[in-house]
Design a protein around this motif. Structure first.
Motif, PDB file in Angstrom:
ATOM      1  N   LEU A 141       0.828  -1.204   0.000  1.00 31.16           N
ATOM      2  CA  LEU A 141       0.000   0.000   0.000  1.00 31.16           C
ATOM      3  C   LEU A 141       0.865   1.258   0.000  1.00 31.16           C
ATOM      4  O   LEU A 141       0.533   2.262  -0.636  1.00 31.16           O
ATOM      5  N   GLU A 142       1.983   1.189   0.731  1.00 33.45           N
ATOM      6  CA  GLU A 142       2.879   2.342   0.792  1.00 33.45           C
ATOM      7  C   GLU A 142       3.535   2.575  -0.565  1.00 33.45           C
ATOM      8  O   GLU A 142       3.602   3.706  -1.056  1.00 33.45           O
ATOM      9  N   LYS A 143       3.985   1.475  -1.162  1.00 30.41           N
ATOM     10  CA  LYS A 143       4.623   1.559  -2.477  1.00 30.41           C
ATOM     11  C   LYS A 143       3.662   2.138  -3.515  1.00 30.41           C
ATOM     12  O   LYS A 143       4.066   2.910  -4.388  1.00 30.41           O
ATOM     13  N   ALA A 144       2.396   1.751  -3.412  1.00 30.59           N
ATOM     14  CA  ALA A 144       1.385   2.234  -4.352  1.00 30.59           C
ATOM     15  C   ALA A 144       0.895   3.629  -3.982  1.00 30.59           C
ATOM     16  O   ALA A 144       0.098   4.228  -4.703  1.00 30.59           O
ATOM     17  N   GLY A 145       1.390   4.133  -2.853  1.00 35.45           N
ATOM     18  CA  GLY A 145       1.076   5.508  -2.484  1.00 35.45           C
ATOM     19  C   GLY A 145      -0.234   5.714  -1.747  1.00 35.45           C
ATOM     20  O   GLY A 145      -0.663   6.858  -1.581  1.00 35.45           O
ATOM     21  N   TYR A 146      -0.857   4.646  -1.316  1.00 36.56           N
ATOM     22  CA  TYR A 146      -2.142   4.780  -0.628  1.00 36.56           C
ATOM     23  C   TYR A 146      -1.995   5.187   0.831  1.00 36.56           C
ATOM     24  O   TYR A 146      -2.888   5.788   1.408  1.00 36.56           O
ATOM     25  N   VAL A 169      -3.485   8.187   2.606  1.00 38.97           N
ATOM     26  CA  VAL A 169      -3.216   9.420   1.873  1.00 38.97           C
ATOM     27  C   VAL A 169      -4.476   9.795   1.096  1.00 38.97           C
ATOM     28  O   VAL A 169      -4.835   9.109   0.140  1.00 38.97           O
ATOM     29  N   GLU A 206      -5.405  11.933  -1.165  1.00 38.39           N
ATOM     30  CA  GLU A 206      -5.399  12.084  -2.623  1.00 38.39           C
ATOM     31  C   GLU A 206      -5.363  10.724  -3.314  1.00 38.39           C
ATOM     32  O   GLU A 206      -6.014  10.518  -4.338  1.00 38.39           O
ATOM     33  N   ALA A 207      -4.561   9.818  -2.747  1.00 38.44           N
ATOM     34  CA  ALA A 207      -4.427   8.513  -3.375  1.00 38.44           C
ATOM     35  C   ALA A 207      -5.683   7.673  -3.201  1.00 38.44           C
ATOM     36  O   ALA A 207      -5.964   6.780  -3.999  1.00 38.44           O
ATOM     37  N   MET A 208      -6.432   7.987  -2.175  1.00 37.93           N
ATOM     38  CA  MET A 208      -7.648   7.232  -1.932  1.00 37.93           C
ATOM     39  C   MET A 208      -8.755   7.657  -2.887  1.00 37.93           C
ATOM     40  O   MET A 208      -9.818   7.055  -2.894  1.00 37.93           O
ATOM     41  N   ARG A 209      -8.480   8.695  -3.646  1.00 31.55           N
ATOM     42  CA  ARG A 209      -9.545   9.220  -4.516  1.00 31.55           C
ATOM     43  C   ARG A 209     -10.068   8.184  -5.498  1.00 31.55           C
ATOM     44  O   ARG A 209     -11.274   8.081  -5.711  1.00 31.55           O
ATOM     45  N   ASP A 210      -9.124   7.431  -6.126  1.00 33.15           N
ATOM     46  CA  ASP A 210      -9.547   6.356  -7.038  1.00 33.15           C
ATOM     47  C   ASP A 210     -10.648   5.536  -6.391  1.00 33.15           C
ATOM     48  O   ASP A 210     -11.725   5.345  -6.942  1.00 33.15           O
TER      49      ASP A 210
END
Lengths: 149, 149
Positions: A71-76, A94, A96-100
């Motif tokens: 999850l960290e690597k994917a920026g979540y 994060v 912004e990353a959760m926006r998807d």
DNA sequence: CTAAATATCTGCGCAACGCAGTAACTGCGT
DNA sequence: ACGCAGTTACTGCGTTGCGCAGATATTTAG
């Protein structure tokens, strides 16, 4: 309303939720576990440590570490150490990353909103309370299953 | 009742069902996918072919073959070729072997029965209909997600 | 100050999964 | 009757998530 019918329907209901989670994961090119974890991160009260994530997902501590790695690597999420207890690692989503995920959810929840809108206020209150009770019951059942080994 | 609250609770609800399935799988020393498949086998109308199982679980045809392999090896299902279309393989659950799962379910469903018993007949009817609608809605949402790629 | 407990991470082997290719069978058109 | 496209299920192969056991860092108990 026969209890057996209700039970059978509950089972289909459970299965359809698992399928749904799977479909969301496939669509986001993530693992079902990862989506489940992100769901928990937005649905459950924080703060979240790696250990708490392990407990919530039912994974071992090692696998939870790997999960947070992904999850960290994917920026979540981001990691940072707890300043009061430096063994612990706090995991924070994060936004912004959760926006998807949030967008997808809110797109899909159009359908749910429409469905819920058909009910009266009293009916919605009943469904809400039922969901709360079910979540609590599930929690108990899960704890019992884990104890029995 | 705010829609946002309802949505948040739906999310917790979904997550708790996935966790529950996970816990059942751990307890039976099976893979979550396998439990999900056995659930579908008892909850959905048959007959089941390998292809239909792939569709229901969201797996590829190869993975579905492996899934049926595992279930057959563990004695939960039997394979036999369809006599009218010899390409197809019919997968049938073995009632005796399903007892583990059924017993566990019915033990756990004591809690559910108790919960449902608290409701009035009308309330139960509402919940039942709501579950049916949700299953149908999930089915549609999943289809849409798969189409979008 | 040492020993036990706690929280997280790492190495390793196992197995579920997707992908791509294969084999068996059906049904179509000629 | 024949061949060819489409369908259904199965089989290698590589990737990767997972549990297990042990390692490391930090806190807490004695």
């Amino acid at each position: 309303m026969l209890m057996d019918d209700l039970q059978q329907e509950s089972r289909r209901y459970l299965a359809s939720y698992v399928m749904f989670n799977q479909a969301v994961a496939d669509h986001l090119k993530l693992h079902p576990t990862d989506v489940q974890c992100l769901n928990l991160l937005t649905a459950e009260p924080g703060p979240f440590t790696t250990g708490r994530i392990a407990e919530l997902t039912g994974l071992t501590s090692g696998s939870a570490t790997r999960l947070v790695d992904r999850l960290e690597k994917a920026g979540y999420v981001v990691r940072h150490r707890d300043s009061t207890d430096r063994r612990r690692v706090l995991v924070e989503p994060v936004p912004e990353a959760m926006r998807d995920l949030t967008e997808l959810w809110s797109e899909l929840s159009q359908g749910w909103r429409a469905m819920f809108a058909d009910y009266t206020e009293d009916e919605r209150a009943l469904l809400y309370r039922h969901m709360q009770r079910t979540v609590e019951l599930s929690r108990q059942q899960i704890a019992r299953l884990r104890d029995k080994g």
